[in-house]
Write an enzyme that holds these catalytic residues in place. Structure first.
Site, mmCIF file in Angstrom:
data_model
loop_
_atom_site.group_PDB
_atom_site.id
_atom_site.type_symbol
_atom_site.label_atom_id
_atom_site.label_comp_id
_atom_site.label_asym_id
_atom_site.label_seq_id
_atom_site.Cartn_x
_atom_site.Cartn_y
_atom_site.Cartn_z
ATOM 1 N N CYS A 206 126.195 -21.033 -72.863
ATOM 2 C CA CYS A 206 126.524 -20.572 -71.658
ATOM 3 C C CYS A 206 127.466 -19.874 -72.718
ATOM 4 C CB CYS A 206 126.795 -20.450 -70.458
ATOM 5 S SG CYS A 206 127.379 -19.225 -70.142
ATOM 6 N N ASN A 207 127.227 -19.028 -73.467
ATOM 7 C CA ASN A 207 128.817 -18.439 -74.375
ATOM 8 C C ASN A 207 130.027 -18.541 -72.846
ATOM 9 O OD1 ASN A 207 128.143 -17.382 -77.793
ATOM 10 N ND2 ASN A 207 126.395 -17.288 -75.451
ATOM 11 N N THR A 208 129.861 -18.003 -72.018
ATOM 12 C CA THR A 208 130.918 -17.491 -71.212
ATOM 13 C C THR A 208 131.493 -18.502 -70.503
ATOM 14 O OG1 THR A 208 129.387 -15.746 -70.731
ATOM 15 C CG2 THR A 208 130.853 -16.585 -68.586
ATOM 16 N N CYS B 192 125.128 -14.238 -76.239
ATOM 17 C CA CYS B 192 125.312 -14.225 -74.859
ATOM 18 C C CYS B 192 123.713 -15.217 -74.382
ATOM 19 C CB CYS B 192 125.307 -13.414 -73.683
ATOM 20 S SG CYS B 192 124.653 -13.704 -71.845
ATOM 21 N N SER C 8 124.473 -20.154 -66.548
ATOM 22 C CA SER C 8 124.826 -19.902 -65.372
ATOM 23 C C SER C 8 123.699 -19.585 -65.024
ATOM 24 C CB SER C 8 125.226 -18.731 -66.021
ATOM 25 O OG SER C 8 125.023 -17.433 -66.422
HETATM 26 N N1 DGL Z 1 124.064 -16.772 -70.476
HETATM 27 C C1 DGL Z 1 125.821 -16.346 -70.551
HETATM 28 C C2 DGL Z 1 126.227 -16.775 -71.791
HETATM 29 O O1 DGL Z 1 125.704 -16.625 -72.761
HETATM 30 C C3 DGL Z 1 126.306 -15.366 -69.405
HETATM 31 C C4 DGL Z 1 126.167 -14.995 -68.195
HETATM 32 C C5 DGL Z 1 126.152 -14.021 -67.200
HETATM 33 O O2 DGL Z 1 126.767 -13.936 -66.749
HETATM 34 O O3 DGL Z 1 126.616 -15.434 -66.475
HETATM 35 O O4 DGL Z 1 127.124 -16.022 -71.926
#
Ligand code: DGL
Length: 258
Positions: free
Chosen positions: A74-76, A187, A12
């Site tokens: 990105c986990n999200t 994250c 993200s």
């Molecule tokens: N870096 C992202 C993750 O690993 C998420 C950050 C966001 O909220 O954009 O979840």
């Protein structure tokens, strides 16, 4: 067989650069093409549908550029989009999820008390609920959203010690930290805050992220397909961002070199 094609890596925003650093370290011959979607960050406050749509746009561009694999750093985005992306594309798509299993395994069978720090979206998606269900019979697991840490990194405030410490205390003072065995950084923005976490957490509490596991996973997959880069390849990381300002580019570079 070998492949000189690049690996596409996206997030993200700036967090995925922590994964690029790991890939550069562990797979030094690979060419990494990074895309940070900072113009649309944070993903953690969006709906799964919005995150899926943005992820599809990025992966399609990578495919047009001829990458041999994609890493969703990105986990999200992984929780919202990995299944749909794998259905739509033939190349390997490596996702990330909070490294809960390594945190549980640290106990060698003994019950662990673990805090998973991640975005609100990651913690609310069925993918994480399923992961929790696998381990929560035996272990005590707390889910802690930490959205402000994402904003702090995106706004280039990582060196603001007071701000970061205030934010960490806001999230973690509610716990009896002396009883916590591990904090999982779920994250990819959060590994940049590792030293701050260290300041807040007791020495015995482990801080665990999934970056090394992800790099290892990428290696195993490319190896099995005969698509690792040859050993005479120099390897590199090319960083791009949907925020095209020179300031953003400089911030990306400084995080890669940090
Ligand atoms: N870096 C992202 C993750 O690993 C998420 C950050 C966001 O909220 O954009 O979840």
């Amino acid at each position: 067989m070998v492949s000189r094609a690049a690996i596409g890596v996206f997030d993200s925003g700036l967090g995925g650069i922590s994964v690029v650093r790991q890939l550069r370290h562990d797979l030094p011959h690979e060419t990494v093409l990074y895309f940070g979607d900072s113009a649309n960050a944070p993903y953690g406050k969006k709906t799964p549908e919005q995150v899926r749509e943005l992820s599809f746009g990025i992966v399609q561009r990578f495919v047009d550029q001829g990458v041999k694999a994609v890493v969703i750093a990105c986990n999200t985005a992984t929780s919202a989009a990995v299944d749909a992306l794998r259905e739509a594309y033939d190349i390997p798509i490596v996702g990330m999820e909070p490294a809960l299993k390594p945190a549980c395994d640290r106990g060698n069978g003994a019950a662990q008390r673990i805090i998973v720090a991640a975005t609100t979206l990651t913690l609310h998606e069925p993918k994480f609920k399923r992961l929790m269900a696998r381990f929560s019979n035996q272990h005590t697991i707390y889910s802690q959203p930490c959205p402000d840490l994402v904003e702090i990194l995106e706004h280039n405030q990582l060196d603001d010690h007071n701000l970061v410490m205030h934010t960490l205390h806001k999230y973690f003072d509610q716990y009896n930290l002396d009883a916590i065995d591990s904090v999982v950084l779920g994250c990819t923005h959060f590994p940049f805050f590792r030293e701050y976490f260290r300041e807040v957490l007791p020495e015995r509490t482990a801080i665990i992220d999934g970056n090394a596991g992800t790099a290892h996973h990428v290696k195993v997959i490319l190896e099995s397909l005969g698509e690792l880069a040859p050993e005479d390849a120099t390897g590199s990381a090319e960083l791009h961002n949907s925020n095209t300002s020179e300031r953003e580019a400089a911030l990306e570079r400084s995080l890669l070199e940090r």
